[in-house]
Design a protein around this motif. Structure first.
Motif, short mmCIF file in Angstrom:
data_model
loop_
_atom_site.label_atom_id
_atom_site.label_comp_id
_atom_site.label_asym_id
_atom_site.label_seq_id
_atom_site.Cartn_x
_atom_site.Cartn_y
_atom_site.Cartn_z
N GLU A 161 0.83 -1.21 0.00
CA GLU A 161 0.00 0.00 0.00
C GLU A 161 0.87 1.26 0.00
OE1 GLU A 161 -2.36 -0.84 3.41
OE2 GLU A 161 -3.82 -2.04 2.28
N ALA A 202 2.33 1.68 -3.48
CA ALA A 202 1.32 2.17 -4.41
C ALA A 202 1.08 3.67 -4.21
CB ALA A 202 0.01 1.40 -4.22
N GLU A 256 -2.09 1.78 -8.63
CA GLU A 256 -2.92 0.84 -7.90
C GLU A 256 -2.58 -0.55 -8.41
OE1 GLU A 256 -6.87 2.10 -8.70
OE2 GLU A 256 -6.94 1.22 -10.71
N ARG A 286 -2.89 5.17 -11.11
CA ARG A 286 -4.07 5.43 -10.30
C ARG A 286 -4.84 6.59 -10.91
NH1 ARG A 286 -2.93 6.29 -4.10
NH2 ARG A 286 -2.39 4.08 -4.32
#
Length: 199
Positions: A136, A139, A145, A195
């Protein structure tokens, strides 16, 4: 000495005993002897041996993951940042083979001894949480993502690193191991996409 400091000393003593003699021989008496403390101090610091073993597994996991987490950067690109973190993690594996062996022994020991199953569950829960946190953070830093759900990806990373580490503990094949880490960095970067900003 403060209680927290005594707990830390006992945890480190337990790790030394386990690395030297094996998990099965890390009795409460052996641990307090290593720490140069009394059984009374142990029972003052920990409610049970299970509580100590839980602290041991958390300490080893945190120690193993910390360095890899600190060096991650997306400035050089997602794959390069992941690869750098994996290689720092692997340096820690090779520098502390005894601690890695403890991890495998502790899992087997906990599953074989009724009442200690929670130690093994905590151990792998910690691993998966650490991998998910890293994924996470990576990212967020790279503005991407993952195309695979993070819990699944974390389990994949854990399975690969767990197996690779055990293989290295057995054969000490460092060059092939680091090549596998590069394949993992490839796989992760290939399973990412930009993303999209929220509408």
């Amino acid at each position: 000495m403060a209680v927290d400091d005594r707990r830390e000393e006992l945890v480190e003593a337990a790790i030394r005993v386990m690395a030297r003699d094996g998990v099965a021989k890390a009795t409460t008496r052996a641990i307090v002897a290593e720490a140069d403390m009394t059984l009374g101090v142990f029972h003052y610091c920990f409610d049970s041996r299970e509580q100590l073993l839980q602290r041991v597994t958390t300490t080893i996991t945190d120690r193993t993951i910390a360095a890899a987490r600190e060096v991650f950067t997306s400035d050089c690109g997602l794959r390069a940042g992941i690869r750098q973190s994996l290689h720092v993690f692997w340096h820690g594996v090779e520098a502390n083979p005894g601690e890695n062996l403890i991890g495998y022994e502790l899992t087997q020991y906990a599953l074989r001894n009724p009442g200690l199953e929670g130690v093994a569950r905590l151990q792998y829960s910690n691993y998966l949480a650490a991998h998910a946190e890293f994924l996470e953070a990576a990212a967020d830093a790279a503005g991407i993502e993952w195309t695979v759900p993070v819990p699944i990806l974390a389990r994949y990373v854990n399975a690969l690193l767990d197996g690779l580490t055990l293989c290295w503990v057995v054969d000490k094949e460092s060059e092939q191991s680091t090549d596998v880490l590069d394949l993992l960095a490839d796989y992760l970067s290939q399973n990412s996409r930009p993303r999209h900003p929220p509408r």
